[in-house]
Design a protein around this motif. Structure first.
Motif, PDB file in Angstrom:
ATOM      1  N   LEU A 275       0.802  -1.170  -0.043  1.00 19.30           N
ATOM      2  CA  LEU A 275      -0.048  -0.013  -0.130  1.00 19.30           C
ATOM      3  C   LEU A 275       0.895   1.277   0.124  1.00 19.30           C
ATOM      4  N   SER A 276       2.107   1.113   0.717  1.00 12.77           N
ATOM      5  CA  SER A 276       2.806   2.309   0.983  1.00 12.77           C
ATOM      6  C   SER A 276       4.454   1.906   0.863  1.00 12.77           C
ATOM      7  N   PRO A 277       4.723   1.684  -0.233  1.00 15.90           N
ATOM      8  CA  PRO A 277       6.156   0.910  -0.110  1.00 15.90           C
ATOM      9  C   PRO A 277       7.023   2.003   0.471  1.00 15.90           C
ATOM     10  N   ARG A 278       7.209   3.483   0.397  1.00 17.99           N
ATOM     11  CA  ARG A 278       8.224   4.268   0.842  1.00 17.99           C
ATOM     12  C   ARG A 278       7.690   4.839   2.207  1.00 17.99           C
ATOM     13  N   ASN A 279       6.443   4.387   2.881  1.00 18.07           N
ATOM     14  CA  ASN A 279       5.825   4.649   3.933  1.00 18.07           C
ATOM     15  C   ASN A 279       5.767   6.389   3.979  1.00 18.07           C
ATOM     16  N   ARG A 280       5.376   6.846   2.943  1.00 12.49           N
ATOM     17  CA  ARG A 280       4.941   8.290   2.723  1.00 12.49           C
ATOM     18  C   ARG A 280       3.826   8.766   3.625  1.00 12.49           C
ATOM     19  N   MET A 281       3.792  10.236   3.931  1.00 10.90           N
ATOM     20  CA  MET A 281       2.666  10.724   4.396  1.00 10.90           C
ATOM     21  C   MET A 281       1.991  11.127   3.035  1.00 10.90           C
ATOM     22  N   ILE A 282       0.610  10.673   2.769  1.00  6.74           N
ATOM     23  CA  ILE A 282       0.113  10.763   1.358  1.00  6.74           C
ATOM     24  C   ILE A 282      -1.184  11.709   1.495  1.00  6.74           C
ATOM     25  N   TYR A 283      -1.407  12.707   0.485  1.00  5.17           N
ATOM     26  CA  TYR A 283      -2.650  13.318   0.521  1.00  5.17           C
ATOM     27  C   TYR A 283      -2.919  13.605  -0.860  1.00  5.17           C
ATOM     28  N   ASP A 284      -4.437  13.406  -1.251  1.00  2.00           N
ATOM     29  CA  ASP A 284      -4.825  13.821  -2.445  1.00  2.00           C
ATOM     30  C   ASP A 284      -5.181  15.300  -3.195  1.00  2.00           C
ATOM     31  N   SER A 285      -5.313  15.700  -4.164  1.00  2.00           N
ATOM     32  CA  SER A 285      -5.055  16.891  -4.725  1.00  2.00           C
ATOM     33  C   SER A 285      -6.696  17.530  -4.808  1.00  2.00           C
ATOM     34  N   LYS A 286      -7.718  16.963  -4.066  1.00  2.00           N
ATOM     35  CA  LYS A 286      -8.875  17.704  -3.790  1.00  2.00           C
ATOM     36  C   LYS A 286      -8.935  18.719  -2.990  1.00  2.00           C
ATOM     37  N   ASN A 287     -10.184  19.593  -2.952  1.00  2.00           N
ATOM     38  CA  ASN A 287     -10.257  20.554  -2.029  1.00  2.00           C
ATOM     39  C   ASN A 287     -10.885  19.836  -0.640  1.00  2.00           C
ATOM     40  N   PHE A 288     -11.807  18.709  -0.911  1.00  2.00           N
ATOM     41  CA  PHE A 288     -12.443  18.173   0.357  1.00  2.00           C
ATOM     42  C   PHE A 288     -11.370  16.662   0.085  1.00  2.00           C
ATOM     43  N   LEU A 289     -10.079  16.919   0.650  1.00  2.00           N
ATOM     44  CA  LEU A 289      -9.066  15.813   0.389  1.00  2.00           C
ATOM     45  C   LEU A 289      -9.155  14.805   1.497  1.00  2.00           C
ATOM     46  N   TYR A 290      -8.768  13.803   1.094  1.00  2.00           N
ATOM     47  CA  TYR A 290      -8.363  12.814   2.115  1.00  2.00           C
ATOM     48  C   TYR A 290      -6.830  12.713   2.377  1.00  2.00           C
ATOM     49  N   TYR A 291      -6.332  12.429   3.521  1.00  2.00           N
ATOM     50  CA  TYR A 291      -5.061  11.988   3.477  1.00  2.00           C
ATOM     51  C   TYR A 291      -4.669  10.703   4.600  1.00  2.00           C
TER      52      TYR A 291
END
Ligand SMILES: Cc1cc2nc3c(=O)[nH]c(=O)nc-3n(C[C@H](O)[C@H](O)[C@H](O)COP(=O)(O)OP(=O)(O)OC[C@H]3O[C@@H](n4cnc5c(N)ncnc54)[C@H](O)[C@@H]3O)c2cc1C
Length: 431
Positions: A275-291
């Motif tokens: 799911l997260s090969p490099r253990n990143r902090m991830i967020y998406d590009s929407k205004n109503f975003l998921y992270y």
């Protein structure tokens, strides 16, 4: 969905005990709020020999600081071009540099105070929800490199599997400078460090009223708290999204916005790495975003402002359903994985979506982190402590205009949140 309505991070930490002594008659500085802002300031002031007391309405670290995603991110909520057009190039460069310095500041503090909070410079990944968003990434990376001398890496769609085990995005943007930590352990460590430096931390000590007074012929404040009265030469308000009636002028400038989190059961190692090969902090590009991110024990932690209204059992329940669906849309691999925890917290947005730190009604404050508070709250808490102790006001947000609601149509109760929520949903749909 059988989950516990409690904060996962709280099960990983023991908060230090608060002060059980009666309140002293007077201190030099009284601080409202025991989150990152208040505790970072308390530690620094106490180290300089200032008599400082922190008043927390609930338990130590109770607010957003112990219940957030633990993402220690570069940049601010608004894009660079908006900042430049609003504040000019030089001011924007100083603010962006502060966002980078704030991460160094957390890293140094964690090392100096030996805080075991799983701080790791894992970098962050922004993922594009639409092809046009991905095209925007290149422009944004180029602008940040040119204006702020900070480099980000574009990840085209066909290479995205090296960053995230999801097929729904159109590319990514990586910033290696960002970090992750366990926020409850971090705030507990800050509380311990503040106490070791000599600060007094009082819990269940809501400040109900703050009146002007005088002491030894000079100006001071008289505070009425749930633990009794106390006089203070200076007051620092660090109440973020929980700012209330004790500081009405500041309350009118802050919009409290609910944000919610679900956390899964621990995943097998191989699935977590997929799911997260490099253990990143991830967020998406929407205004109503998921992270989202992995926790140190391999759970997926998934965040969103699914309800917008501040947290209560009903908004948590509704949000947990929405977030679980969102999580499975991103990661179909988790369709059968139980959600173990769900909770909410309150973010502090100012009307211009900027952090603000300065003086209002004679009292110091630092607020308005808009979901970017882990590093910036620590940083501004420390900068304001220097200022309160008689140093220069070196915070790059000093002097920014601090707008209230248009036409003054706001008394601290955000009646317009459902409308704002709808506006951003439509914006995400059309842009
Ligand atoms: C769900 C969620 C996820 C988030 N995720 C991230 C993230 O991943 N990365 C990031 O950078 N930021 C994130 N944030 C934002 C970040 O947590 C906050 O910006 C930051 O914690 C603010 O810290 P603070 O010390 O200013 O305020 P808080 O930690 O909110 O503390 C304010 C305290 O003031 C107390 N208080 C209020 N009124 C009074 C009074 N009258 N008397 C005494 N005490 C009072 C409250 O009880 C509260 O404990 C998130 C926030 C939420 C809610």
């Amino acid at each position: 969905m059988p989950y516990q309505e409690r904060i996962f991070w709280h099960d990983t930490v023991e908060m230090p005990p608060a002060c059980s002594e009666p309140l002293p008659q007077a201190v030099d500085v009284a601080i409202l709020g025991s989150g990152f802002t208040g505790l970072a300031a308390a530690r620094m002031l106490a180290k300089q020999g200032t008599r400082v007391a922190v008043f927390e309405a609930e338990t130590l670290g109770w607010g957003a600081s112990s219940r957030n995603g633990g993402m220690v991110l570069t940049g601010m909520k608004l894009p660079l071009e908006t900042l430049i057009s609003r504040y000019g190039r030089e001011a924007t460069q100083r603010m962006y540099a502060a966002s980078l310095a704030s991460i160094d500041c957390v890293e140094q503090l964690v090392a100096q105070e030996n805080i075991a909070c799983d701080f790791v410079r894992c970098g962050h990944l922004e993922v594009a929800c639409k092809p046009a968003h991905f095209e925007g990434f290149a422009r944004s990376a180029e602008k940040i490199a040119r204006e702020c001398n900070h480099s980000l890496r574009i990840v085209p769609r066909n290479e995205l599997r090296s960053e995230i085990g999801s097929n729904i995005y159109f590319g990514g943007l990586v910033d290696e400078t960002s970090a992750g930590l366990n926020p409850a352990r971090y705030v507990a460590g800050l509380a311990r460090a503040a106490v070791n430096a000599g600060a007094l931390l009082f819990d269940r000590a809501r400040v109900h009223a703050i009146d002007r007074a005088s002491r030894n012929g000079g100006p001071a404040f008289q505070l009425t708290t749930a633990r009794g009265p106390i006089s203070a030469r200076e007051v620092f308000v660090a109440t973020s999204g929980y700012t209330g009636r004790a500081t009405p002028a500041l309350q009118k400038k802050i919009i409290p916005i609910g944000s919610f989190i679900v956390v899964t059961d621990p995943l097998p190692d191989a699935l977590a790495r997929e799911l997260s090969p490099r253990n990143r902090m991830i967020y998406d590009s929407k205004n109503f975003l998921y992270y989202y991110r992995l926790t140190p024990d391999n759970r997926v932690l998934f965040v969103g402002s699914a309800a917008f209204s501040p947290e209560n059992s009903s908004t948590i329940r509704r949000s947990a359903e929405i977030l679980r669906r969102g999580m499975v849309d991103v990661y179909p691999q988790l369709a059968q994985t139980p959600v173990a925890y769900a909770w909410g917290g309150t973010l502090d947005f100012c009307f211009d979506i900027m952090p603000h730190a300065g003086k209002l009604d004679g009292m110091y404050y630092a607020v308005g982190y808009a979901g970017h508070g882990v590093a910036m709250a620590t940083y501004l808490g420390m900068k304001m402590a220097q200022f309160i102790a008689g140093g220069r006001d070196e915070n790059p947000f000093a002097g920014l205009p601090f707008p209230g609601a248009p036409l003054g149509l706001y008394n601290g109760r955000p009646w317009f949140l459902p409308l704002a929520g709808m506006y951003y949903k439509v914006l995400d749909w059309i842009s």
